[in-house]
Design a protein around this motif. Sequence first.
Motif, short mmCIF file in Angstrom:
data_model
loop_
_atom_site.label_atom_id
_atom_site.label_comp_id
_atom_site.label_asym_id
_atom_site.label_seq_id
_atom_site.Cartn_x
_atom_site.Cartn_y
_atom_site.Cartn_z
N SER A 133 0.91 -1.00 -0.05
CA SER A 133 -0.04 -0.08 0.04
C SER A 133 0.92 1.07 0.01
O SER A 133 1.73 1.45 0.84
N ARG A 134 0.68 2.19 -1.02
CA ARG A 134 1.38 3.16 -1.19
C ARG A 134 1.32 4.06 0.09
O ARG A 134 2.23 4.97 0.59
N VAL A 135 0.11 4.20 0.59
CA VAL A 135 -0.36 5.00 1.76
C VAL A 135 0.16 4.72 3.08
O VAL A 135 0.90 5.56 3.29
N MET A 136 0.27 3.39 3.04
CA MET A 136 1.09 2.96 4.17
C MET A 136 2.66 3.10 4.14
O MET A 136 3.33 3.69 5.13
N ASP A 137 2.85 3.03 2.85
CA ASP A 137 4.63 3.31 2.71
C ASP A 137 4.83 4.72 2.98
O ASP A 137 5.92 5.09 3.75
N MET A 138 4.04 5.68 2.84
CA MET A 138 4.28 6.95 2.96
C MET A 138 3.93 7.30 4.44
O MET A 138 4.69 8.29 5.12
#
Lengths: 304, 260
Positions: A133-138
Amino acid sequence: MRVIVPVLTVLAVIVALWYAACIPMNIKGVLTEAERAGAEVNPPGAKDRRDLGAFGLVLGNSFAIPATWEQDRPRLPAPHQVAEELWNTTVMKKITSKRSLVYHGWVTLSATLLGFAIGTGLGILLAVGIVYSRVMDMSVMPWAIVSQTIPIIALAPMIIVVLYSIGVQGIIPKAVISAYLSFFPVVVGMVKGLRSPDAMQLDLLRTYYASPAQGFWKLRLPSSMPYLFTSLKIGIAASLVGAIVGELPTGAVAGLGARLLAGSYYGQTVQIWSALFAAAILAATLVAILSVIEQRVLKRMGMA
Amino acid sequence: MSNDTVIEAKDLDLVFETNDGPVEALRNVSLTINKGDFVSFIGPSGCGKTTFLRVMAALEQPTGGQITVNGVSPEEARKSRAYGYVFQAAGLYPWRTIAGNIKLPLEIMGFSRQEQQERVNSVLQLVDLDGFGGKYPWQLSGGMQQRASIARALAFDADILLMDEPFGALDEIVRDHLNEQLLHLWARTQKTIGFVTHSIPEAVYLSTKIVVMSPRPGRITDIIESPLPKERPLEIRDSAEFIEVAHRVREGLRAGHVED
């Protein structure tokens, strides 16, 4: 043999330095005791000796040197005193005794293992989230890093107080602190491991029209194993530190942390040092066990 | 489009946006590949031969023009698992046996266990790796590993086999041997093969159609229908026809270079 000789050499140097360090560290106490017992000490009177350097005292009172290795409550206990205490409190004591280091070690170990399990599970879950998940990555990674910049010794009492106020006590608060320290290396290692398959490997799965779940189970998870084990070895050592730190602020009566604390309250340096060594031996054993499992698993997977 | 057409590309363009500005990987590429063709793509690096193959496999999206694979879009063809792809590196999973590696696509595509085993046995035979199913990749030589990866691409019986410099990392002798085997395999399976290479003898020896490409922008400069017979012993490389075709390929490559 090629490993043993250097290791033993280093060990011998450390032990020699240690014995040497005991002399200046303990000389004042030894001279005070000797004077009380009627020996002639130079200069006489504890008050006069207070401001003198330790090395000067050693030179003036060389007769007292052997006694610096045999004190009851030395500032710095000699190696054989620590070894003796370790022997007496492990092998010679029943493990149900409150003075047995095996007993205290088990109390700490159980919290360590529980915390390690929680931390590893959490770390893997977070890593999967970050990779998929890009959101979690950020969002998650910066906080994970920030979490490790707060000194655990400052945070531990608060965790314990907060958990106590909602009725959680005993092994759980210690395990939470362990988990707090051990999840981080697992997150970092697993993120790297899950991202380790190269573009070609990922393209290959695309040509099969594989689902993301298939990609995870068949490629990413197996590829991450070497990274996981490296993280686990760091994580379990951190877990042990966490469990010991968790025992310090609570006035815990059992555990290696409690032994350290009690030792420092009562000036029992031998007890402190033996608890320290017990913790070190425990950590080394845990890491060694993980290393053996790592070797077996990776060899089986053709990755060693 | 006739019934025999497997891949049809018309006026394909592909521009990569990079930090150094746009790069034209393909410009105005048109090509028809028929069923059972063995098509080689040859050219210097940067000529777009690999990119073209990846477009057929829906691993890259063209920015202009049309392409169909089996009459549908490459994406649809990928979904229906119309092709097997072989990369330059074998890329076998070290934690799986050779049989386990060949089963990988079969597991993903949901074949039954029994069918997986049957297919593994038959493709191992096709690539001459009988009895190696239980071995791990590290126990095999580079050439054998590459054969196993071809077996993996053949396992689910796609009609099209796309190969991106599959023998590029192997030495000449192993390469000759594998080329010979590949021709046998092609004759037995009747597959349509797209084959990227930068070796002129390899392209001429294998192909029914040779596509010569040149770089900046990547484009087709010549398409050669090979006059060589289907049956090709290694010695054919000394024949006059072979040398003539090789010469034409070399000319095509040189023409692409002069414009540089």
